[in-house]
Design an enzyme around this catalytic site. Structure first.
Site, short mmCIF file in Angstrom:
data_model
loop_
_atom_site.label_atom_id
_atom_site.label_comp_id
_atom_site.label_asym_id
_atom_site.label_seq_id
_atom_site.Cartn_x
_atom_site.Cartn_y
_atom_site.Cartn_z
CB ALA A 34 -0.97 -0.01 1.17
CG LEU A 35 4.60 0.59 -1.88
CD1 LEU A 35 5.68 0.46 -2.94
CD2 LEU A 35 5.18 0.37 -0.48
N GLY A 38 5.48 8.52 1.34
CA GLY A 38 6.41 8.28 2.43
C GLY A 38 7.32 7.11 2.13
CG HIS A 39 5.75 3.12 1.87
ND1 HIS A 39 4.39 3.26 1.83
CD2 HIS A 39 6.02 2.39 2.98
CE1 HIS A 39 3.85 2.64 2.85
NE2 HIS A 39 4.81 2.11 3.58
CD GLN A 63 4.49 -5.70 11.36
OE1 GLN A 63 5.51 -6.28 11.01
NE2 GLN A 63 4.33 -4.39 11.17
NE ARG A 189 -2.12 1.00 11.14
CZ ARG A 189 -2.68 -0.15 11.46
NH1 ARG A 189 -4.00 -0.25 11.44
NH2 ARG A 189 -1.96 -1.20 11.79
#
Length: 284
Positions: A34-35, A38-39, A63, A189
């Site tokens: 879900a890039l 920021g990525h 996680q 998110r």
């Protein structure tokens, strides 16, 4: 040009072996897909520092505390590959659960101290899952450099400590948080927020910046917390997991800014948990 998608460890190691023999350096950007920008900023930094770049995409079940959260996490592999094409990365490593955790897998990597606070206190076992999967990715990719965003500052410090303690020869590089134009930290998110909730969510950064400025001028967090939390509630936020000031290296709780410190927050908006942190300016 779309990078090759590698799905098995054997294929990945065959690829990196050739790079190693040629004396090339390897940078890895671990993600859960879900890039967003920021990525991609991490990928750009990796391209600057490394001869070869691997982006990993693995939604790590270890996680997640909530099965629904895991099930709802966005999975956008084809779109992610399209976004990475302009960076000419050398491989996109997309292992499945059987590759990462084969039958009989029984090892857990745990980092004490750093994981007992902030998100660790609210998500038991989360950072064990992070440390376990990241240690495997470091070893699988043979990376010289690994790139993580400061938005997940606690995660960054946990990964640094894990690599140092286990003598994994990788330099963990922290990169600045990338924000939307209204200040909200970019996160996968954010896609789960409605348009209305997304607009209200920007208040988080505004409140944090104003609070951090006062802390830098000598205020103590206990005197500011009630007002900050009231403003967040008025903006439509629900539960506030924490709003705390902590030191950079050890994440020790601190009331007044006497050394390099950061302000950390985790809050809920319309059922979505948002985290952020900013550096508290040093008093002039």
């Amino acid at each position: 040009m779309t990078a090759p998608i590698v799905r098995t460890l054997a294929e990945l190691r065959a690829m990196t072996r050739g790079w190693r023999q040629a004396g090339e350096s390897i940078g890895v950007v671990p993600t859960m897909g879900a890039l967003h920008d920021g990525h991609l900023s991490l990928v750009a930094r990796a391209k600057e520092m490394s001869t070869r770049v691997i982006v990993t995409i693995f939604v790590n079940p270890k996680q997640f505390n909530n099965p629904d959260d895991l099930a709802n996490y966005p999975r956008t592999e084809h779109e992610d590959a399209r976004k990475l094409a302009r960076f000419a990365v050398d491989a996109i490593y997309v292992p499945d659960g059987a590759q990462m955790y084969p039958d009989g897998f029984a090892t857990n990597v745990s980092v004490a101290g750093l994981t007992d606070v902030l998100c660790g206190a609210h998500r038991p076992g989360h950072f064990d899952g992070v440390a376990t999967v990241v240690s495997k990715l470091f070893l699988q990719t043979s990376a010289d450099f690994a790139f993580f965003g400061e938005k997940d500052f606690q995660q960054l410090q946990v990964v640094r400590r894990m690599a140092r303690d286990l003598d994994i020869p990788v330099e963990v590089v922290g990169c600045p948080t990338i924000r939307e134009i209204d200040g909200l930290a970019m996160s996968s998110r954010n896609l789960l927020l409605s348009d209305q909730a997304r607009a209200r969510a920007a208040t988080l950064h505004e409140v944090m910046e104003e609070t951090a400025e006062k802390l830098g001028q000598g205020a103590v967090i206990s005197d500011l917390r009630a007002e900050a939390e009231a403003r967040l509630k008025a903006a439509g936020f629900g539960e506030i997991d924490y709003l705390e000031m902590r030191t950079h290296d050890t994440l020790a709780l601190i009331e007044a800014a006497r050394e390099p410190v950061r302000l950390f927050a985790a809050v809920w908006m319309a059922g979505v948990r948002l985290i952020d942190n900013i550096e508290v300016p040093e008093a002039q």
